[in-house]
Scaffold this motif. Structure first.
Motif, PDB file in Angstrom:
ATOM      1  N   PHE A 112     -61.516 -22.963  38.385  1.00 46.64           N
ATOM      2  CA  PHE A 112     -61.023 -23.088  39.673  1.00 46.64           C
ATOM      3  C   PHE A 112     -61.419 -22.014  40.451  1.00 46.64           C
ATOM      4  O   PHE A 112     -61.503 -21.775  41.915  1.00 46.64           O
ATOM      5  CB  PHE A 112     -59.404 -22.761  39.641  1.00 46.64           C
ATOM      6  CG  PHE A 112     -58.767 -22.316  40.782  1.00 46.64           C
ATOM      7  CD1 PHE A 112     -58.091 -22.937  41.811  1.00 46.64           C
ATOM      8  CD2 PHE A 112     -57.918 -21.519  41.096  1.00 46.64           C
ATOM      9  CE1 PHE A 112     -57.704 -23.076  43.407  1.00 46.64           C
ATOM     10  CE2 PHE A 112     -57.365 -20.838  42.006  1.00 46.64           C
ATOM     11  CZ  PHE A 112     -56.991 -21.890  43.469  1.00 46.64           C
ATOM     12  N   VAL A 143     -52.074 -31.513  37.648  1.00 46.26           N
ATOM     13  CA  VAL A 143     -53.691 -30.886  37.701  1.00 46.26           C
ATOM     14  C   VAL A 143     -54.963 -32.060  37.427  1.00 46.26           C
ATOM     15  O   VAL A 143     -55.613 -31.701  38.802  1.00 46.26           O
ATOM     16  CB  VAL A 143     -54.332 -30.766  35.713  1.00 46.26           C
ATOM     17  CG1 VAL A 143     -55.461 -30.101  36.136  1.00 46.26           C
ATOM     18  CG2 VAL A 143     -53.230 -29.980  35.800  1.00 46.26           C
ATOM     19  N   GLY A 203     -54.506 -32.138  41.487  1.00 51.61           N
ATOM     20  CA  GLY A 203     -54.858 -30.847  41.971  1.00 51.61           C
ATOM     21  C   GLY A 203     -56.550 -30.999  42.546  1.00 51.61           C
ATOM     22  O   GLY A 203     -57.167 -30.961  43.641  1.00 51.61           O
ATOM     23  N   SER A 204     -57.191 -31.580  41.110  1.00 56.02           N
ATOM     24  CA  SER A 204     -58.288 -32.009  41.284  1.00 56.02           C
ATOM     25  C   SER A 204     -58.968 -32.120  42.360  1.00 56.02           C
ATOM     26  O   SER A 204     -60.147 -32.037  43.070  1.00 56.02           O
ATOM     27  CB  SER A 204     -58.567 -31.786  40.097  1.00 56.02           C
ATOM     28  OG  SER A 204     -60.186 -32.279  39.680  1.00 56.02           O
ATOM     29  N   TYR A 232     -53.551 -27.322  40.979  1.00 51.76           N
ATOM     30  CA  TYR A 232     -53.966 -26.881  40.328  1.00 51.76           C
ATOM     31  C   TYR A 232     -53.837 -25.720  39.141  1.00 51.76           C
ATOM     32  O   TYR A 232     -53.927 -26.464  38.254  1.00 51.76           O
ATOM     33  CB  TYR A 232     -55.074 -27.167  40.699  1.00 51.76           C
ATOM     34  CG  TYR A 232     -56.761 -26.796  39.886  1.00 51.76           C
ATOM     35  CD1 TYR A 232     -57.329 -28.019  39.598  1.00 51.76           C
ATOM     36  CD2 TYR A 232     -57.089 -25.804  38.928  1.00 51.76           C
ATOM     37  CE1 TYR A 232     -58.574 -28.439  38.167  1.00 51.76           C
ATOM     38  CE2 TYR A 232     -58.073 -26.170  38.375  1.00 51.76           C
ATOM     39  CZ  TYR A 232     -58.337 -27.183  38.342  1.00 51.76           C
ATOM     40  OH  TYR A 232     -59.751 -27.695  36.704  1.00 51.76           O
ATOM     41  N   ASN A 242     -63.964 -30.912  36.140  1.00 54.73           N
ATOM     42  CA  ASN A 242     -62.431 -32.022  35.952  1.00 54.73           C
ATOM     43  C   ASN A 242     -62.977 -33.470  34.689  1.00 54.73           C
ATOM     44  O   ASN A 242     -61.956 -33.184  33.953  1.00 54.73           O
ATOM     45  CB  ASN A 242     -62.417 -32.124  37.026  1.00 54.73           C
ATOM     46  CG  ASN A 242     -61.011 -30.187  37.612  1.00 54.73           C
ATOM     47  OD1 ASN A 242     -60.748 -29.539  36.673  1.00 54.73           O
ATOM     48  ND2 ASN A 242     -62.070 -30.272  38.231  1.00 54.73           N
TER      49      ASN A 242
END
Length: 624
Positions: free
Chosen positions: A239, A296, A299-300, A352, A417
């Protein structure tokens, strides 16, 4: 059951002084760093390339994270955290006094020395900052607390950057900046004095002062944690790789692609910071007050989507007058799409990063937590340096444009990811569960605090649909081992989730004796290890929405391993797509309200099947 907002933490002494201390520190970092950069660019008499000095500033600030994070991790475990924070804040006052002297006398090297020292201050503060929160906050407050910290950090960075610009625009900037940085450092120390006691995790730890060997040992410790933790450390650093690229390119992007002046840079930074803050504070609501790593992948996905959209929407600004102010740029329709993309990057960046920090804190052993966070800081610094190298290679040698760089980073985000989620399928599993419980159903929880936070217990629940286990998993904070009919366990797509969650398939004694015996052995082993096990004692999905007779399997389990039994009841699933209602349809009862209620624990000796069925029926009520 209603819960206080995460903002209620700002009224509690166990959180507010720490929050103010870390926010003031982030603010002061950026006031000083940005003021120094502006002084180099516009105020000081310097021979040679000024951009070289600016890049030196970036290096001097990030270098201490390589050098001293391992030592900071040891400090964070050996010493009382509240006392350690106060010592660090006293150091900040001294450092800012040196920096202020440099500003007053236009002494560049003194200011650069203070910048390196401030980087050291931040490197020392990082591990104790994140390791103190699990001591000060309850588990259900951890996500909200992390969200507030991330919100406060990014807003402090924005406020510090803007404040530096305002102060440096003054004719007599030196006394203004000097007074501000020393004053904020003093306020940070005063706030730290109100932080409640936070005992050392490993006071007997022997310090290793060899920063190089200890940095390597600390980094290995972080990467040798359980896969969920170690890959969260990598994801966290990724990130900062992505964020560093975006933040570094914003000034040039605003100038060369939006044809804007310095006010447009500030506008973009403001939108991005507000997005991060908004995403961070929304995490608590979206996660149901628990560490929800299902956010997560969400968010990715958003980081990739809005990165691609930013590349796409940047093409119409190539022509036009230069040095427009922010109001002029806002008069261009395409600019709104660009700002929306930047806001989306910030919001999904918050989705994320906050769960990753919370997972690292909650799943790392107390006596290693500060050092694991130190390992994360080392890796963050490494990734940020690599991001600068990648940017130079792609922009200067591969001759990509800045929007094309954003495109490359978005594609790289998919690859990185995908690797993380493949190695730790729990991320994907939790995302699918989170998506289900936030799309087809609105799940309400009632009295789930009756499920113990630790120790073994047997959960018994009525069986209404094929997704009962997923909805319960999404609602309960602790991992649960579900016992389910082996043919449901083998269903396509859902099988991936059930296997990843460690579900236990079971068959009838007459169907497959081997599966039957193995299931009871695994149940006994899980309960002996202090885990939660959930069974559906009816033995099959309801065919009419009513609760069938409870089978004797619960008696067999408790005879082998006597543990408390928690009755659960699902209400509102009958008639939904995943039930066996003959009149069901995909859109029937879509986004329907589902309730999961927990009853008082029942001692093992009183947990007869008929009595448990009565308890579950009472919890469910008349609704199906």
């Amino acid at each position: 059951m209603s819960h206080p907002s995460q903002f209620s933490l700002l009224g509690k002494r166990r959180f507010l002084p720490f929050f103010l201390t870390q926010s003031l520190g982030a603010f002061n970092d950026n006031v000083f760093k940005q003021s120094l950069i502006l002084a180099i660019l516009y105020k000081l008499s310097i021979s040679g390339d000024r951009t070289l000095w600016v890049n030196l500033c970036a290096l001097l600030f990030i270098l201490p994270f390589f050098l001293f994070s391992a030592l900071a991790g040891q400090f964070g475990e050996k010493f009382d955290k509240d006392a350690l924070i106060r010592v660090i804040k006293i150091g900040e006052i001294v450092i800012m006094a040196v920096g202020a002297t440099g500003f007053v006398f236009d002494h560049l090297w003194m200011m650069l020395a203070a910048l390196f020292a401030m980087g050291t201050h931040s490197a020392l503060f990082g591990p104790v900052k994140y390791s103190i929160m699990p001591q000060a906050l309850r588990e259900e407050e951890l996500v909200g607390g992390n969200g507030l910290v991330e919100m406060g950090t990014f807003l402090a960075i924005l406020a510090g950057t803007i404040s530096a610009g305002v102060m440096m625009s003054q004719a007599h900037y030196a006394p203004v900046v000097s007074t501000a940085i020393v004053g904020v450092a003093v306020l940070g120390y005063l706030a730290s004095r109100a932080i409640p006691p936070a005992a050392a995790d490993t006071p007997q730890l022997k310090l290793d002062w060899n920063i190089f060997s200890q940095s390597w040992a600390t980094l290995k410790m972080g990467l040798r944690q359980a896969p969920a933790v170690s890959r969260s450390v990598v994801g966290n650093s990724w990130f900062w790789f992505v964020g560093a690229i975006y933040l570094t390119q914003i000034p040039a992007y605003a100038k060369d692609w939006l044809n804007g002046d310095e006010t447009v840079v500030t506008l973009i930074l403001t939108v991005f910071s507000v997005g991060i803050a908004l995403g961070s504070v929304l995490c608590e609501k979206l996660s149901g007050r628990k560490v929800e790593i299902g956010l997560v992948p969400f968010g990715s996905f958003g980081l990739t989507l809005f990165g691609l959209l930013l590349w796409w929407h940047s093409g119409d600004f190539a022509q036009g007058p230069a040095n427009n102010d922010w109001l002029t740029v806002l008069g261009i329709g395409q600019a709104w799409w660009v700002l929306l993309d930047i806001l989306g990057l910030g919001v999904f960046g918050g989705f994320y990063i906050v769960p990753l920090y919370a997972l690292i804190q909650s799943r790392t052993a107390e006596n290693e937590r500060a050092r694991v966070i130190a390992a994360n800081n080392i890796l963050n610094a490494l990734f940020m340096v690599v991001s600068a190298i990648v940017s130079i290679l792609l922009l200067s040698f591969a001759k990509l444009s800045i929007p094309q760089l954003f495109l490359v980073v978005s594609v790289m985000n998919i690859a990185v990811n995908a690797y993380i989620f493949k190695i730790v399928p729990e991320f994907t599993m939790r995302f699918m569960i989170w998506l289900l419980s936030h799309s087809m159903y609105r799940v309400e929880h009632r009295d789930l605090e009756r499920i113990p936070d630790e120790g073994a217990a047997l959960l018994v629940c009525n069986h209404v649909s094929f997704v009962d286990a997923l909805l319960i998993t999404g609602a309960v904070r602790r991992p649960i081992r579900f016992v389910m009919y082996y043919k449901i366990f083998q269903l396509p797509v859902l099988n991936f989730i059930f296997r990843t969650a460690g579900a236990i398939p079971i068959a009838g004694r007459g169907e497959d004796l081997l599966i039957y015996d193995q299931a009871f052995k695994r149940i006994a082993a899980c309960l002996a290890d202090g885990e939660l096990v959930c069974i559906f004692p009816e033995g099959k999905l309801t065919g009419d929405g009513e609760i069938s007779e409870f089978k004797s399997g619960v008696t067999t389990i408790l005879a082998q391993t006597p543990v408390p039994v928690i009755p659960l009841a699902l209400q509102g699933l009958w008639g939904s797509f995943f039930s066996r209602d003959p009149a069901k349809g995909f859109f029937r009862r879509l986004w329907s309200r589902v309730t999961l209620a927990a009853g008082q624990p029942v001692p093992a000796e009183d947990a007869k099947p008929s009595r448990l069925r009565a308890r579950v029926s009472e919890l469910r009520g008349e609704g199906r």
